[in-house]
Design a protein around this motif. Structure first.
Motif, PDB file in Angstrom:
ATOM      1  N   ILE A   1      47.836  38.756  48.534  1.00 36.93           N
ATOM      2  CA  ILE A   1      48.051  37.423  47.965  1.00 36.93           C
ATOM      3  C   ILE A   1      46.736  36.881  47.392  1.00 36.93           C
ATOM      4  N   PRO A   2      46.256  37.452  46.284  1.00 30.36           N
ATOM      5  CA  PRO A   2      45.028  36.946  45.673  1.00 30.36           C
ATOM      6  C   PRO A   2      45.228  35.546  45.107  1.00 30.36           C
ATOM      7  N   LYS A   3      44.138  34.787  45.082  1.00 29.67           N
ATOM      8  CA  LYS A   3      44.165  33.445  44.490  1.00 29.67           C
ATOM      9  C   LYS A   3      43.424  33.464  43.160  1.00 29.67           C
ATOM     10  N   SER A   4      43.974  32.796  42.174  1.00 27.71           N
ATOM     11  CA  SER A   4      43.261  32.607  40.914  1.00 27.71           C
ATOM     12  C   SER A   4      43.553  31.223  40.378  1.00 27.71           C
ATOM     13  N   ASN A   5      42.506  30.564  39.882  1.00 23.84           N
ATOM     14  CA  ASN A   5      42.658  29.250  39.254  1.00 23.84           C
ATOM     15  C   ASN A   5      42.893  29.348  37.752  1.00 23.84           C
ATOM     16  N   HIS A   6      42.953  30.580  37.237  1.00 23.13           N
ATOM     17  CA  HIS A   6      43.030  30.768  35.790  1.00 23.13           C
ATOM     18  C   HIS A   6      44.188  31.689  35.421  1.00 23.13           C
ATOM     19  N   VAL A   7      44.838  31.389  34.314  1.00 21.69           N
ATOM     20  CA  VAL A   7      45.994  32.161  33.877  1.00 21.69           C
ATOM     21  C   VAL A   7      45.614  33.615  33.619  1.00 21.69           C
ATOM     22  N   ASP A   8      44.475  33.844  32.953  1.00 20.49           N
ATOM     23  CA  ASP A   8      44.113  35.218  32.614  1.00 20.49           C
ATOM     24  C   ASP A   8      43.854  36.061  33.856  1.00 20.49           C
ATOM     25  N   ARG A   9      43.268  35.469  34.875  1.00 18.93           N
ATOM     26  CA  ARG A   9      43.047  36.192  36.120  1.00 18.93           C
ATOM     27  C   ARG A   9      44.369  36.454  36.845  1.00 18.93           C
ATOM     28  N   THR A  10      45.271  35.515  36.764  1.00 19.90           N
ATOM     29  CA  THR A  10      46.583  35.720  37.368  1.00 19.90           C
ATOM     30  C   THR A  10      47.301  36.887  36.700  1.00 19.90           C
ATOM     31  N   VAL A  11      47.223  36.942  35.388  1.00 22.60           N
ATOM     32  CA  VAL A  11      47.823  38.060  34.646  1.00 22.60           C
ATOM     33  C   VAL A  11      47.175  39.375  35.086  1.00 22.60           C
TER      34      VAL A  11
END
Length: 268
Positions: free
Chosen positions: A234-244
């Protein structure tokens, strides 16, 4: 997105979910993750992110699997019941899919806490019960204290650099069909954006495997986690590109030789 069974429940969840600890990204990264099949979102009453999670999943209904946690400071029966009701309000939902004890508390009898969890399942406010940061012995005690329902998950620290659970906890969870939810699977970014912090051997191995599979360092590190039976990340990302990027860690699999290379390079 590849799916894995949650515990032994028959419920299928994505092997890459969306974490929200120290989250400040708003609704868009979460919504993009949902679009890519990462429909498990993990939060907690102490994270301060339940409301934004509720906003992100508004109108999604049963298409989203929401996991949240009761604080280890709120484990008396009445405290658990109040905490669950407050989480439901903040999430804007009438049911929590996975309700987890955030950390154990030796000052509160585990039977009292698990009795509250059973009541929440009986009432339909909670579907499944999990724990977080529990050792194998603490997990055994919790299981014994809740005979009517299984504990389906244990959320713990696990990544290429932090592998202590492999000694006892991970084998126990696998034997008991308990899903391990790996938090901080990128070691606060050092396995993704700061490879110089890994050490020469780890850096070389991670970069070598990433080149072989034409994936990013983060994707390889996450895929290594999910290569283990009963493990999701369950990684966390505050940014759309990192989520992708994180969601791109699913849908393919490292070879056994590549897993072995990473195991040895990051050996404990």
């Amino acid at each position: 997105m590849e799916l894995k069974e949650l515990g032994n429940t028959g419920e299928m969840v994505p092997e890459i979910g969306l974490g929200t600890w120290k989250y400040s990204g708003g609704v868009e990264p979460l919504r993009r993750g949902l679009e890519l099949g990462a429909f498990l979102i993990d939060t907690a009453e102490i994270y301060g992110s339940e409301e934004v999670v509720g906003q992100a999943v508004q109108g999604k209904g049963d298409q989203v699997f929401i996991a949240t946690k009761v604080s280890g400071s709120h484990l008396r029966y009445d405290q658990v019941m109040r905490a669950a009701e407050a989480s439901l309000r903040r999430l804007g939902r009438d049911r929590i899919d996975l309700y987890q004890i955030h950390w154990p508390n030796s000052r509160v009898p585990i039977r009292e806490t698990m009795r509250a969890m059973e009541t929440l399942v009986d009432s339909g406010q909670v579907r499944y019960v999990g724990v977080s940061n529990f050792t194998a012995s603490e997990l055994q005690q919790a299981q014994a204290a809740m005979p009517n329902y299984p504990i389906v998950s244990n959320q713990v620290l696990y990544n290429l650099k932090q592998r202590e659970i492999e000694e006892e906890l991970l084998p126990y969870c696998q034997e008991q069909h308990i899903t391990v939810m790996a938090y901080t699977p990128l070691d606060d970014g050092s396995l993704a954006t700061r490879p110089r912090l890994l050490g020469d051997r780890g850096t070389k191995a991670l970069a070598e495997v990433a080149a072989q599979v034409d994936k990013t360092l983060a994707q390889v590190a996450l895929n290594w986690c999910t290569s283990r039976p009963y493990v999701i990340a369950i990684p966390k990302s505050n940014h759309v590109d990192r989520t992708v990027e994180n969601c791109g860690a699913s849908g393919w699999r490292l070879s056994s030789e590549q897993v072995r290379l990473l195991d040895e390079a990051f050996g404990r």
